[in-house]
Design a protein around this motif. Structure first.
Motif, short mmCIF file in Angstrom:
data_model
loop_
_atom_site.label_atom_id
_atom_site.label_comp_id
_atom_site.label_asym_id
_atom_site.label_seq_id
_atom_site.Cartn_x
_atom_site.Cartn_y
_atom_site.Cartn_z
N ALA A 93 0.83 -1.19 0.00
CA ALA A 93 0.00 0.00 0.00
C ALA A 93 0.87 1.25 0.00
O ALA A 93 0.59 2.23 -0.71
CB ALA A 93 -0.93 0.00 1.21
N THR A 94 1.95 1.22 0.76
CA THR A 94 2.87 2.35 0.79
C THR A 94 3.49 2.57 -0.58
O THR A 94 3.60 3.69 -1.06
CB THR A 94 3.99 2.10 1.84
OG1 THR A 94 3.38 1.93 3.12
CG2 THR A 94 4.96 3.25 1.89
N GLN A 95 3.89 1.47 -1.21
CA GLN A 95 4.47 1.56 -2.54
C GLN A 95 3.44 2.09 -3.54
O GLN A 95 3.75 2.91 -4.39
CB GLN A 95 5.00 0.20 -3.01
CG GLN A 95 5.69 0.25 -4.36
CD GLN A 95 6.87 1.21 -4.38
OE1 GLN A 95 7.70 1.22 -3.48
NE2 GLN A 95 6.93 2.04 -5.41
N PHE A 96 2.19 1.64 -3.41
CA PHE A 96 1.13 2.12 -4.30
C PHE A 96 0.96 3.63 -4.16
O PHE A 96 0.87 4.36 -5.15
CB PHE A 96 -0.20 1.43 -3.99
CG PHE A 96 -0.28 0.00 -4.46
CD1 PHE A 96 0.72 -0.58 -5.20
CD2 PHE A 96 -1.39 -0.76 -4.12
CE1 PHE A 96 0.62 -1.90 -5.61
CE2 PHE A 96 -1.50 -2.07 -4.54
CZ PHE A 96 -0.48 -2.65 -5.28
N HIS A 97 0.94 4.09 -2.90
CA HIS A 97 0.80 5.53 -2.67
C HIS A 97 1.99 6.30 -3.24
O HIS A 97 1.81 7.38 -3.83
CB HIS A 97 0.65 5.83 -1.18
CG HIS A 97 -0.68 5.44 -0.62
ND1 HIS A 97 -1.86 5.96 -1.08
CD2 HIS A 97 -1.00 4.56 0.39
CE1 HIS A 97 -2.87 5.43 -0.41
NE2 HIS A 97 -2.37 4.57 0.49
N ALA A 98 3.19 5.75 -3.10
CA ALA A 98 4.38 6.39 -3.66
C ALA A 98 4.29 6.44 -5.19
O ALA A 98 4.63 7.46 -5.81
CB ALA A 98 5.64 5.64 -3.22
N ASP A 99 3.84 5.34 -5.77
CA ASP A 99 3.65 5.32 -7.23
C ASP A 99 2.66 6.39 -7.66
O ASP A 99 2.90 7.11 -8.63
CB ASP A 99 3.15 3.95 -7.69
CG ASP A 99 4.22 2.87 -7.67
OD1 ASP A 99 5.42 3.22 -7.55
OD2 ASP A 99 3.85 1.68 -7.78
N HIS A 100 1.57 6.50 -6.94
CA HIS A 100 0.53 7.48 -7.29
C HIS A 100 1.08 8.90 -7.21
O HIS A 100 0.79 9.74 -8.09
CB HIS A 100 -0.68 7.32 -6.37
CG HIS A 100 -1.40 6.03 -6.58
ND1 HIS A 100 -2.38 5.59 -5.71
CD2 HIS A 100 -1.28 5.06 -7.53
CE1 HIS A 100 -2.83 4.42 -6.11
NE2 HIS A 100 -2.16 4.07 -7.21
N ARG A 101 1.88 9.19 -6.17
CA ARG A 101 2.49 10.52 -6.05
C ARG A 101 3.44 10.77 -7.23
O ARG A 101 3.44 11.87 -7.80
CB ARG A 101 3.21 10.67 -4.71
CG ARG A 101 2.28 10.88 -3.52
CD ARG A 101 3.06 11.27 -2.25
NE ARG A 101 4.05 10.28 -1.85
CZ ARG A 101 3.77 9.17 -1.14
NH1 ARG A 101 2.53 8.95 -0.72
NH2 ARG A 101 4.72 8.33 -0.82
#
Length: 137
Positions: free
Chosen positions: A8-16
């Protein structure tokens, strides 16, 4: 559970990161639109110049036609003068007229060479622009 958090953290980083990319792309598009508008103005000015060049070509053609007509008149006048004179000599007026014709012809030759050079350069540049735009899309 920690794998879920990392994902989830990686997903959020990807989205940013993606949002940052999109912001940069939107900046590019805004800049391209401005450049496109400026290019339209430049092309309209270039089209006016190309049309003016076409008028110059027409004016040049008229000058050559006038020169040709004057040459024909001068030749006929010279022939008539030579026929009417008992001697084959030329009078001062005929010599002066011939010199004026020679000067006019020399100026027309120089003008024609300038026109030819300008025309070839302008048409080559137009062809380059057209070719570049065809390849762009």
């Amino acid at each position: 559970m920690s794998t879920k958090l990392e994902t989830a953290t990686q997903f959020h980083a990807d989205h940013r990161h993606w949002q940052s990319d999109i912001a940069c792309w939107n900046d590019d598009i805004e800049s391209w639109r401005s450049e496109h508008s400026h290019a339209i103005v430049q092309l309209q000015a270039a089209l006016r110049q190309i049309n003016e060049h076409g008028q110059c070509v027409n004016d040049h053609a008229d000058s050559i036609a006038s020169l040709e007509s004057g040459l024909e008149h001068h030749e006929k006048s010279l022939a008539a003068d030579l026929q009417n004179e008992s001697t084959a000599g030329l009078d001062k007026t005929q010599c002066e007229h011939h010199q004026r014709e020679a000067d006019l012809h020399a100026r027309q030759r120089a003008a024609h060479e300038r026109m030819k050079k300008h025309h070839h350069q302008a048409m080559a540049k137009v062809a380059m622009v057209a070719s570049a735009l065809e390849e762009a899309c």
